[in-house]
Scaffold this motif. Structure first.
Motif: not given
Length: 380
Positions: A83-94
């Motif tokens: 899920s793209i939404d899941w990936l964005i919610a869990n993105a660590y490249d921030r």
């Protein structure tokens, strides 16, 4: 608009989503796959260990289809949907917060101004209405404490409060303890003396993370309850003098309790505890239970005591305290890793009887997350 790209070596995927770019390592993506061979469909737990993933895992193909990112891993030749939404919610490249003492967005600090809006609810309402319970638990999680009224004024009614969100944590004081005047008390809490704002049981490891205090009788004069936001106090100390904040977070204090036969509890933890990335996660302050401080080197001990003294002065400042009186059938709960509680002295006439117990914050946060998830699922 979502686009995806793979670097030349195949070990990094770049996701462009709504004009933001996020990078993911192939091994992270493979480890976080949600296919039925990797995760149990019934409970979501992993069915494989990291040793089962090839250390040279690569992404051989990736494509976006609607709200789904499809990836093929090699050398397994395994297809996984994300899920793209899941990936964005869990993105660590921030961008990372580098300042010591930062707080999560879900935390709101407070002082005496909160006297006008103490997070409160009716016991019967939250016991019967999941949405009301969710709202109250959200307030407790945000502010670190909450009050309930309208409960039964009966022995061990506090157990019904804990059952709303978790489980009782039994200690050497039992499943619950009495808070009223006793002859030859084993703890100063059981006298009519006023108590400085403190966190409970800092001599335990782990410390109880939730405390419940429930009122059964309240005809004595005085005895008002007070709470102080330890996070607010720590940040005020930091703003006044960062060296004070640093010294209290760098070195361990020692706490001990041996007030009963067969009990000798000790713990070493900083008064201001930070996670490795600098997040403020706990405050421990209890002058009654402080042992000799021996973990501070000679050259920093004078500074440590300056900081310790000033933190106590901030905690004692009436501008920091929220005060309320509990009547029979009322109670409050506190996050014992954050909120300090106290009481004013009460007279020897009349009666004042409270019962207390401990629970743990993981149960409260689990119940809250489950209620929030139910609301989200209903909205979808």
């Amino acid at each position: 608009m979502t686009q995806v790209a793979i670097n030349e070596s195949g070990n990094i995927l770049v996701l462009d989503h709504n004009r933001e770019q996020f990078r993911f390592h192939a091994v992270w993506l493979r480890d976080n796959a949600w296919d039925t061979e990797t995760r149990s469909p019934s409970n979501g737990q992993r069915l494989i260990a990291l040793r089962d993933i090839d250390p040279k895992v690569q992404i051989s193909a990736a494509a976006v289809e609607g709200t789904t990112l499809k990836i093929t891993f090699s050398p397994e030749n395994k297809d996984v949907d994300y899920s793209i939404d899941w990936l964005i919610a869990n993105a660590y490249d921030r961008p990372r917060v580098s300042e010591k003492g930062w707080l999560a967005d879900s935390i709101e600090t407070w002082d005496a101004m909160l006297n006008e809006n103490v997070p409160s609810a009716d016991f019967n309402h939250i016991a019967s209405d999941p949405s009301a319970k969710r709202a109250w638990l959200e307030s407790v999680a945000r502010y670190g404490f909450g009050k309930l009224s309208g409960g039964p004024a009966e022995d061990q009614a506090l157990m019904k409060v804990v059952q709303l969100f978790g489980f009782v944590r039994e200690t050497n004081y039992g499943r619950h303890f009495e808070v009223r005047t006793e002859v030859n008390p084993t703890n100063l809490a059981f006298t009519g003396l006023g108590l400085q704002a403190h966190t409970d049981n800092p001599y335990r490891d782990p410390v109880p993370t939730i405390q419940v205090l429930y009122c059964l009788e309240s005809s004595a004069a005085g005895g008002e309850n007070m709470v102080v936001d330890g996070f607010k106090a720590a940040m005020r100390l930091k703003n006044e003098n960062s060296a004070w904040f640093d010294v209290l977070s760098r070195y361990c204090a020692k706490f001990e309790y041996a007030g009963e036969k067969g009990v000798a509890l000790t713990s070493r933890r900083p008064m201001i505890e930070l996670a490795p990335d600098g997040e403020l996660i706990a405050v421990r302050f209890n002058n009654r239970s402080a042992a000799a401080i021996t973990d501070v080197p000679f050259e920093d001990m004078a500074l440590y005591y300056e900081a310790y003294r000033r933190l106590g002065e901030i905690i004692d400042d009436t501008a920091m305290e929220v005060t309320f009186r509990l009547e029979p059938g009322e109670c409050f709960i506190v996050d014992n890793t954050r909120v300090l509680h106290a009481r004013k002295a009460y007279s020897g006439t009349g009666s004042r009887w409270l019962q207390g117990c401990y629970a743990d914050k993981d149960g409260l946060l689990s119940t809250l997350a489950s209620l929030q998830s139910s609301v989200q699922e209903a909205a979808e």
